[in-house]
Design a protein around this motif. Structure first.
Motif, PDB file in Angstrom:
ATOM      1  N   LYS A   2       2.019  19.969 -27.553  1.00 27.10           N
ATOM      2  CA  LYS A   2       1.507  18.925 -28.321  1.00 27.10           C
ATOM      3  C   LYS A   2       0.354  18.137 -27.460  1.00 27.10           C
ATOM      4  CE  LYS A   2       5.300  18.288 -31.390  1.00 27.10           C
ATOM      5  NZ  LYS A   2       6.350  17.101 -31.848  1.00 27.10           N
ATOM      6  N   THR A   3      -0.575  17.493 -28.069  1.00 24.70           N
ATOM      7  CA  THR A   3      -1.563  16.944 -27.426  1.00 24.70           C
ATOM      8  C   THR A   3      -0.791  15.420 -27.150  1.00 24.70           C
ATOM      9  OG1 THR A   3      -2.646  16.021 -29.021  1.00 24.70           O
ATOM     10  CG2 THR A   3      -3.440  18.262 -28.324  1.00 24.70           C
ATOM     11  N   LYS A   5      -2.416  12.910 -27.906  1.00 25.42           N
ATOM     12  CA  LYS A   5      -2.499  12.053 -29.351  1.00 25.42           C
ATOM     13  C   LYS A   5      -1.534  12.128 -30.379  1.00 25.42           C
ATOM     14  CE  LYS A   5      -6.060  11.080 -32.721  1.00 25.42           C
ATOM     15  NZ  LYS A   5      -7.510  11.224 -32.886  1.00 25.42           N
ATOM     16  N   LYS A   6      -1.166  13.465 -30.533  1.00 24.90           N
ATOM     17  CA  LYS A   6       0.174  14.049 -31.372  1.00 24.90           C
ATOM     18  C   LYS A   6       1.125  13.396 -31.141  1.00 24.90           C
ATOM     19  CE  LYS A   6      -2.179  18.254 -33.105  1.00 24.90           C
ATOM     20  NZ  LYS A   6      -1.958  19.720 -33.046  1.00 24.90           N
ATOM     21  N   ASN A  78      -3.128  11.499 -19.840  1.00 24.24           N
ATOM     22  CA  ASN A  78      -1.717  11.833 -20.208  1.00 24.24           C
ATOM     23  C   ASN A  78      -0.983  10.466 -20.511  1.00 24.24           C
ATOM     24  OD1 ASN A  78      -2.170  14.428 -20.053  1.00 24.24           O
ATOM     25  ND2 ASN A  78      -1.581  14.567 -17.846  1.00 24.24           N
TER      26      ASN A  78
END
Length: 125
Positions: A2-3, A5-6, A78
């Motif tokens: 998962k990024t 943002k997600k 991050n």
């Protein structure tokens, strides 16, 4: 994977719906480090079991949550941050508003550090 943002958007979605346990189970690393201001009972908690116990204690102290406001996330590398405002009634303490800035670090699709900035004495409504 998962990024950031997600992860950030999912955490906001779950918190806005009061689904804090789901957020913990879905998004937090087993090695989570949770930090609060000096002088709070849960100033430094390490590990998912400690985080779950901290959440359980908070829930046990809460009589009712009347409203939850969570901002959209601000993302950098991050890390992401949100503001959170809870209109709540604490057992034996009456109705209060708690506002905080929450900063999260994401690694490998999981939240590995959370840090909360707030006044240890909530404002009365």
């Amino acid at each position: 994977m998962k990024t950031v943002k997600k992860v950030a958007n999912r955490l906001v979605e779950l918190c806005r719906n009061g689904q804090f346990d789901t957020a913990e189970n879905e998004l937090y690393a087993n090695s989570i480090l949770s930090l609060e201001p000096d002088g709070t009972p849960s100033h430094r908690i390490e590990g998912i079991e400690g985080k779950r116990e901290k959440s359980k204690q908070f829930t046990e102290m809460t009589e009712a949550i009347h409203a939850i406001e969570v901002s959209d996330p601000i993302i950098a590398d991050n890390y992401f941050a949100v503001t959170m405002k809870l209109d709540m009634t604490m057992k034996g303490a009456g109705r209060t508003t708690m506002e905080e800035i929450c900063v999260y670090e994401v690694d490998n699709g999981k939240i590995v550090t959370e840090r909360f900035f707030f006044s240890p004495t909530p404002q009365e409504v």
